[in-house]
Write a protein that holds these residues in place. Structure first.
Motif, PDB file in Angstrom:
ATOM      1  N   UNK A  73       0.848  -1.187   0.000  1.00 52.15           N
ATOM      2  CA  UNK A  73       0.000   0.000   0.000  1.00 52.15           C
ATOM      3  C   UNK A  73       0.885   1.239   0.000  1.00 52.15           C
ATOM      4  N   UNK A  74       0.863   1.953  -1.101  1.00 51.38           N
ATOM      5  CA  UNK A  74       1.725   3.131  -1.255  1.00 51.38           C
ATOM      6  C   UNK A  74       1.002   4.355  -0.708  1.00 51.38           C
ATOM      7  N   UNK A  75       1.598   5.085   0.216  1.00 57.28           N
ATOM      8  CA  UNK A  75       0.947   6.282   0.744  1.00 57.28           C
ATOM      9  C   UNK A  75       0.820   7.362  -0.323  1.00 57.28           C
ATOM     10  N   UNK A  76      -0.033   8.311  -0.064  1.00 54.64           N
ATOM     11  CA  UNK A  76      -0.253   9.409  -1.003  1.00 54.64           C
ATOM     12  C   UNK A  76       0.889  10.416  -0.881  1.00 54.64           C
ATOM     13  N   UNK A  77       1.435  10.807  -2.006  1.00 54.99           N
ATOM     14  CA  UNK A  77       2.514  11.794  -1.992  1.00 54.99           C
ATOM     15  C   UNK A  77       1.985  13.155  -1.564  1.00 54.99           C
ATOM     16  N   UNK A  87       5.212  17.958 -17.621  1.00 57.65           N
ATOM     17  CA  UNK A  87       4.849  16.585 -17.278  1.00 57.65           C
ATOM     18  C   UNK A  87       6.095  15.800 -16.878  1.00 57.65           C
ATOM     19  N   UNK A  88       7.189  15.980 -17.624  1.00 54.85           N
ATOM     20  CA  UNK A  88       8.423  15.256 -17.323  1.00 54.85           C
ATOM     21  C   UNK A  88       8.929  15.583 -15.918  1.00 54.85           C
ATOM     22  N   UNK A  89       8.818  16.842 -15.501  1.00 58.77           N
ATOM     23  CA  UNK A  89       9.265  17.226 -14.161  1.00 58.77           C
ATOM     24  C   UNK A  89       8.369  16.616 -13.083  1.00 58.77           C
ATOM     25  N   UNK A  90       7.060  16.586 -13.343  1.00 57.91           N
ATOM     26  CA  UNK A  90       6.146  15.982 -12.364  1.00 57.91           C
ATOM     27  C   UNK A  90       6.364  14.478 -12.279  1.00 57.91           C
ATOM     28  N   UNK A  91       6.622  13.845 -13.404  1.00 59.31           N
ATOM     29  CA  UNK A  91       6.907  12.410 -13.404  1.00 59.31           C
ATOM     30  C   UNK A  91       8.197  12.122 -12.657  1.00 59.31           C
ATOM     31  N   UNK A  92       9.231  12.930 -12.902  1.00 57.45           N
ATOM     32  CA  UNK A  92      10.508  12.724 -12.222  1.00 57.45           C
ATOM     33  C   UNK A  92      10.334  12.803 -10.708  1.00 57.45           C
ATOM     34  N   UNK A  93       9.562  13.794 -10.246  1.00 64.12           N
ATOM     35  CA  UNK A  93       9.281  13.915  -8.816  1.00 64.12           C
ATOM     36  C   UNK A  93       8.554  12.677  -8.310  1.00 64.12           C
ATOM     37  N   UNK A  94       7.544  12.222  -9.056  1.00 63.58           N
ATOM     38  CA  UNK A  94       6.730  11.086  -8.625  1.00 63.58           C
ATOM     39  C   UNK A  94       7.552   9.810  -8.527  1.00 63.58           C
ATOM     40  N   UNK A  95       8.405   9.577  -9.504  1.00 62.23           N
ATOM     41  CA  UNK A  95       9.237   8.380  -9.501  1.00 62.23           C
ATOM     42  C   UNK A  95      10.245   8.439  -8.357  1.00 62.23           C
ATOM     43  N   UNK A  96      10.848   9.587  -8.141  1.00 64.66           N
ATOM     44  CA  UNK A  96      11.808   9.743  -7.050  1.00 64.66           C
ATOM     45  C   UNK A  96      11.128   9.462  -5.710  1.00 64.66           C
ATOM     46  N   UNK A  97       9.939   9.999  -5.524  1.00 61.86           N
ATOM     47  CA  UNK A  97       9.195   9.781  -4.286  1.00 61.86           C
ATOM     48  C   UNK A  97       8.845   8.303  -4.121  1.00 61.86           C
ATOM     49  N   UNK A 189      11.526   7.012 -15.122  1.00 53.87           N
ATOM     50  CA  UNK A 189      11.088   8.369 -15.465  1.00 53.87           C
ATOM     51  C   UNK A 189      10.899   8.518 -16.965  1.00 53.87           C
ATOM     52  N   UNK A 190      11.862   8.028 -17.743  1.00 55.81           N
ATOM     53  CA  UNK A 190      11.745   8.158 -19.192  1.00 55.81           C
ATOM     54  C   UNK A 190      10.576   7.333 -19.729  1.00 55.81           C
ATOM     55  N   UNK A 191      10.388   6.137 -19.188  1.00 53.78           N
ATOM     56  CA  UNK A 191       9.305   5.283 -19.674  1.00 53.78           C
ATOM     57  C   UNK A 191       7.940   5.864 -19.330  1.00 53.78           C
ATOM     58  N   UNK A 192       7.767   6.326 -18.102  1.00 58.48           N
ATOM     59  CA  UNK A 192       6.467   6.869 -17.719  1.00 58.48           C
ATOM     60  C   UNK A 192       6.169   8.171 -18.454  1.00 58.48           C
ATOM     61  N   UNK A 193       7.183   8.997 -18.640  1.00 63.57           N
ATOM     62  CA  UNK A 193       6.971  10.239 -19.399  1.00 63.57           C
ATOM     63  C   UNK A 193       6.523   9.929 -20.821  1.00 63.57           C
ATOM     64  N   UNK A 194       7.144   8.938 -21.444  1.00 61.99           N
ATOM     65  CA  UNK A 194       6.758   8.551 -22.805  1.00 61.99           C
ATOM     66  C   UNK A 194       5.360   7.947 -22.828  1.00 61.99           C
ATOM     67  N   UNK A 195       5.042   7.121 -21.842  1.00 58.17           N
ATOM     68  CA  UNK A 195       3.715   6.497 -21.803  1.00 58.17           C
ATOM     69  C   UNK A 195       2.607   7.537 -21.666  1.00 58.17           C
TER      70      UNK A 195
END
Length: 206
Positions: A73-77, A87-97, A189-195
């Motif tokens: 169960x992943x907590x909410x960021x 979008x790429x910056x938001x994805x990078x933050x999300x993946x890092x978190x 990050x690259x895969x999710x940004x592309x998806x």
């Protein structure tokens, strides 16, 4: 009594004692397969009578199900920390978190996602499916695509499929050591940004 064992035996409130048992179970299930961990092992590690495990969790299986639920169960960021940029910056933050969360859970996270659990247990499968759905919804919200309609179901399906890559990359990083965290973050990050930025818009046109 040594200072190492004294904290285990001090009087705790029921919720604290339950957490103590759960923490020990999480550690042991991360070190050894389900079949090789007994309630006696867990009780000894937690410094409690074995009957307390049954009292709080019903059985070894009940305790393991709680371990699975806690691990997947992943907590909410904290969305106030999400950058307002691309979008790429938001994805990078999300993946890092997300990788921070996975790193804290370590080998137990990998173990409960693999074949070391209790086999084809419908309850385990239900917990995993619910966690995948919740994680996908939270990720969609965090990257700022919550209001994509009428293709929201397809978007969440893509993110759930991406979740399979997260799990595979996590094993390579945590279990096998074939990828570093930095490499995993780059790949995800690259895969999710592309998806989200390329594949999803193309899918909507099909």
């Amino acid at each position: 009594m040594s200072t190492e064992t004294e904290p285990r035996w001090r009087r705790l409130e029921p919720d604290q004692r339950r957490e103590q048992i759960l923490d020990c179970a999480i550690r042991l299930f991360g070190e050894r397969p389900y079949a090789e961990v007994s309630t006696t092992d867990i009780a000894r590690e937690a410094g409690v009578a074995r009957g307390l495990i049954n009292h709080y969790f019903g059985s070894k299986r009940g305790l393991y199900l709680e371990v699975v639920r806690r691990m997947v169960t992943v907590p909410v960021a904290d969305r106030s920390a999400v950058p307002d940029g691309s979008l790429a910056e938001r994805v990078e933050f999300s993946v890092d978190w997300l990788l921070d969360v996975i790193s804290a859970r370590g080998k137990t996270w990998v173990a409960v996602l693999g074949t070391e659990g209790v086999g084809n247990d419908p309850e385990v499968e239900r917990i995993l499916a619910e966690a995948d759905e919740m994680a996908a919804e939270n990720l969609v919200r965090t990257v700022g695509m919550r209001d994509v309609e009428p293709a929201g179901a397809e978007l969440r399906a893509i993110v759930r499929a991406f979740g399979g890559m997260v799990k595979a990359a996590g094993r390579e990083w945590i279990t096998h050591g074939t990828l570093t965290r930095e490499q995993v973050q780059l790949v995800l990050t690259e895969q999710l940004t592309a998806l989200l930025g390329e594949t999803f818009p193309h899918l909507q046109r099909l």
